[in-house]
Design a protein around this motif. Structure first.
Motif, PDB file in Angstrom:
ATOM      1  N   LEU A  56       0.825  -1.215   0.000  1.00  0.00           N
ATOM      2  CA  LEU A  56       0.000   0.000   0.000  1.00  0.00           C
ATOM      3  C   LEU A  56       0.859   1.264   0.000  1.00  0.00           C
ATOM      4  N   GLY A  57       2.180   1.097   0.028  1.00  0.00           N
ATOM      5  CA  GLY A  57       3.085   2.237   0.044  1.00  0.00           C
ATOM      6  C   GLY A  57       3.435   2.716   1.438  1.00  0.00           C
ATOM      7  N   ILE A  58       2.935   2.041   2.466  1.00  0.00           N
ATOM      8  CA  ILE A  58       3.243   2.409   3.847  1.00  0.00           C
ATOM      9  C   ILE A  58       4.627   1.873   4.184  1.00  0.00           C
ATOM     10  N   GLU A  59       5.495   2.765   4.666  1.00  0.00           N
ATOM     11  CA  GLU A  59       6.862   2.356   4.969  1.00  0.00           C
ATOM     12  C   GLU A  59       6.958   1.724   6.360  1.00  0.00           C
ATOM     13  N   HIS A  60       7.751   0.673   6.417  1.00  0.00           N
ATOM     14  CA  HIS A  60       8.025  -0.046   7.667  1.00  0.00           C
ATOM     15  C   HIS A  60       9.535  -0.111   7.836  1.00  0.00           C
ATOM     16  N   SER A  61       9.988   0.098   9.060  1.00  0.00           N
ATOM     17  CA  SER A  61      11.409  -0.052   9.392  1.00  0.00           C
ATOM     18  C   SER A  61      11.596  -1.344  10.154  1.00  0.00           C
ATOM     19  N   LEU A  62      12.727  -1.969   9.947  1.00  0.00           N
ATOM     20  CA  LEU A  62      13.041  -3.152  10.740  1.00  0.00           C
ATOM     21  C   LEU A  62      13.043  -2.778  12.219  1.00  0.00           C
ATOM     22  N   SER A  63      13.515  -1.586  12.532  1.00  0.00           N
ATOM     23  CA  SER A  63      13.577  -1.145  13.937  1.00  0.00           C
ATOM     24  C   SER A  63      12.196  -0.984  14.571  1.00  0.00           C
ATOM     25  N   ASP A  64      11.132  -0.960  13.763  1.00  0.00           N
ATOM     26  CA  ASP A  64       9.772  -0.927  14.315  1.00  0.00           C
ATOM     27  C   ASP A  64       9.481  -2.190  15.125  1.00  0.00           C
ATOM     28  N   TYR A  65      10.259  -3.225  14.896  1.00  0.00           N
ATOM     29  CA  TYR A  65      10.000  -4.526  15.509  1.00  0.00           C
ATOM     30  C   TYR A  65      11.071  -4.888  16.533  1.00  0.00           C
ATOM     31  N   LEU A  66      11.762  -3.871  17.035  1.00  0.00           N
ATOM     32  CA  LEU A  66      12.806  -4.068  18.030  1.00  0.00           C
ATOM     33  C   LEU A  66      12.248  -4.833  19.234  1.00  0.00           C
ATOM     34  N   GLY A  67      12.975  -5.844  19.682  1.00  0.00           N
ATOM     35  CA  GLY A  67      12.553  -6.655  20.816  1.00  0.00           C
ATOM     36  C   GLY A  67      11.755  -7.880  20.412  1.00  0.00           C
ATOM     37  N   LYS A  68      11.412  -7.983  19.131  1.00  0.00           N
ATOM     38  CA  LYS A  68      10.684  -9.161  18.642  1.00  0.00           C
ATOM     39  C   LYS A  68      11.617 -10.014  17.802  1.00  0.00           C
ATOM     40  N   VAL A  69      11.264 -11.260  17.653  1.00  0.00           N
ATOM     41  CA  VAL A  69      11.982 -12.128  16.730  1.00  0.00           C
ATOM     42  C   VAL A  69      11.441 -11.821  15.332  1.00  0.00           C
ATOM     43  N   VAL A  70      12.355 -11.498  14.416  1.00  0.00           N
ATOM     44  CA  VAL A  70      11.954 -11.171  13.048  1.00  0.00           C
ATOM     45  C   VAL A  70      12.631 -12.147  12.100  1.00  0.00           C
ATOM     46  N   TYR A  71      11.815 -12.869  11.380  1.00  0.00           N
ATOM     47  CA  TYR A  71      12.291 -13.769  10.330  1.00  0.00           C
ATOM     48  C   TYR A  71      12.233 -12.960   9.032  1.00  0.00           C
ATOM     49  N   ILE A  72      13.390 -12.754   8.402  1.00  0.00           N
ATOM     50  CA  ILE A  72      13.439 -11.974   7.160  1.00  0.00           C
ATOM     51  C   ILE A  72      13.791 -12.908   6.008  1.00  0.00           C
ATOM     52  N   ASP A  73      12.968 -12.858   4.976  1.00  0.00           N
ATOM     53  CA  ASP A  73      13.195 -13.639   3.767  1.00  0.00           C
ATOM     54  C   ASP A  73      13.330 -12.651   2.606  1.00  0.00           C
ATOM     55  N   PHE A  74      14.531 -12.565   2.016  1.00  0.00           N
ATOM     56  CA  PHE A  74      14.749 -11.753   0.827  1.00  0.00           C
ATOM     57  C   PHE A  74      14.495 -12.661  -0.369  1.00  0.00           C
ATOM     58  N   TRP A  75      13.536 -12.290  -1.198  1.00  0.00           N
ATOM     59  CA  TRP A  75      13.102 -13.157  -2.286  1.00  0.00           C
ATOM     60  C   TRP A  75      12.655 -12.299  -3.461  1.00  0.00           C
ATOM     61  N   GLY A  76      12.150 -12.930  -4.507  1.00  0.00           N
ATOM     62  CA  GLY A  76      11.607 -12.209  -5.648  1.00  0.00           C
ATOM     63  C   GLY A  76      10.632 -13.083  -6.406  1.00  0.00           C
ATOM     64  N   THR A  77       9.654 -12.464  -7.015  1.00  0.00           N
ATOM     65  CA  THR A  77       8.681 -13.230  -7.808  1.00  0.00           C
ATOM     66  C   THR A  77       9.321 -13.783  -9.077  1.00  0.00           C
ATOM     67  N   TRP A  78      10.454 -13.263  -9.466  1.00  0.00           N
ATOM     68  CA  TRP A  78      11.209 -13.699 -10.640  1.00  0.00           C
ATOM     69  C   TRP A  78      12.067 -14.927 -10.331  1.00  0.00           C
ATOM     70  N   CYS A  79      12.126 -15.316  -9.065  1.00  0.00           N
ATOM     71  CA  CYS A  79      13.032 -16.359  -8.586  1.00  0.00           C
ATOM     72  C   CYS A  79      12.249 -17.655  -8.338  1.00  0.00           C
ATOM     73  N   TYR A  80      12.421 -18.632  -9.215  1.00  0.00           N
ATOM     74  CA  TYR A  80      11.678 -19.879  -9.075  1.00  0.00           C
ATOM     75  C   TYR A  80      11.987 -20.614  -7.764  1.00  0.00           C
ATOM     76  N   PRO A  81      13.256 -20.712  -7.311  1.00  0.00           N
ATOM     77  CA  PRO A  81      13.501 -21.345  -6.009  1.00  0.00           C
ATOM     78  C   PRO A  81      12.785 -20.616  -4.866  1.00  0.00           C
ATOM     79  N   CYS A  82      12.641 -19.299  -4.983  1.00  0.00           N
ATOM     80  CA  CYS A  82      11.911 -18.533  -3.959  1.00  0.00           C
ATOM     81  C   CYS A  82      10.452 -18.967  -3.913  1.00  0.00           C
ATOM     82  N   ILE A  83       9.865 -19.136  -5.087  1.00  0.00           N
ATOM     83  CA  ILE A  83       8.464 -19.559  -5.192  1.00  0.00           C
ATOM     84  C   ILE A  83       8.317 -20.963  -4.608  1.00  0.00           C
TER      85      ILE A  83
END
Length: 185
Positions: free
Chosen positions: A77-104
């Motif tokens: 929706l265009g709303i910006e989120h910072s990783l630091s918004d989630y300070l103190g929580k466990v954050v699982y980050i997955d860097f992926w792409g719709t162009w990447c078949y292994p990601c899919i």
């Protein structure tokens, strides 16, 4: 045992770029520290030594126990989120792409992981590395479960989790500290 010279410096410096391919191994950071100690006495130029140490430091900043580099990216929706918004929580980050078949292909496993941690204080953050506006439009369609080709992976339902997008794929300066050279990461 190559003598100290410009070409040796260049060889050491050029190898640093390739470190990112090994970051997924358990011994990467310990090996990097050992290599740094060995190479620090091998440079013919103090400037090259300092450049090497800065490059190595940028990788060592990603070592377990170090604070994760902050970034701020938009959601669908265009709303910006910072990783630091989630300070103190466990954050699982997955860097992926719709162009990447292994990601899919790994999405069903990502959904199972989400189910495993349902009700626990874990944030599942998916950073799509898309290139341009057309790719971002396709990504929005994909995470909504409306992709004609891969919609069945999501049972034609929205992809759960926090979805952010980084334009220019791995060249996005906001995610550059993560040294991403391939997807999925």
């Amino acid at each position: 045992n190559m003598p100290d010279c410009f070409w040796k410096d260049l060889m050491i410096l050029s190898s640093t770029y390739d470190y990112s391919m090994e970051m997924s191994t358990d011994t990467f950071f310990d090996s990097l520290k050992m290599i740094c100690n060995k190479f620090n006495t091998s440079f013919s130029s103090v400037d090259n030594k300092n450049l090497y140490n800065e490059m190595a430091k940028s990788f060592l900043n990603l070592a377990p126990g170090q604070p994760a580099p902050d970034f701020k990216l938009p959601d669908s929706l265009g709303i910006e989120h910072s990783l630091s918004d989630y300070l103190g929580k466990v954050v699982y980050i997955d860097f992926w792409g719709t162009w990447c078949y292994p990601c899919i292909q790994e999405i069903p496993d990502a959904l199972k992981l989400q189910q495993e941690f349902e009700g626990k204080p874990v944030v599942f953050m998916y950073v799509a590395m898309e290139y341009d506006e057309d790719d971002i439009a396709n990504w929005k369609n994909f995470i909504a479960g409306k992709d004609k080709r891969f919609g069945e992976i999501l049972n034609h339902e929205p992809f759960k989790g926090l979805h952010l997008v980084a334009d220019k794929q791995t060249r996005n300066p906001k995610i550059a500290p993560y040294k991403i050279r391939y997807a999925p990461t």
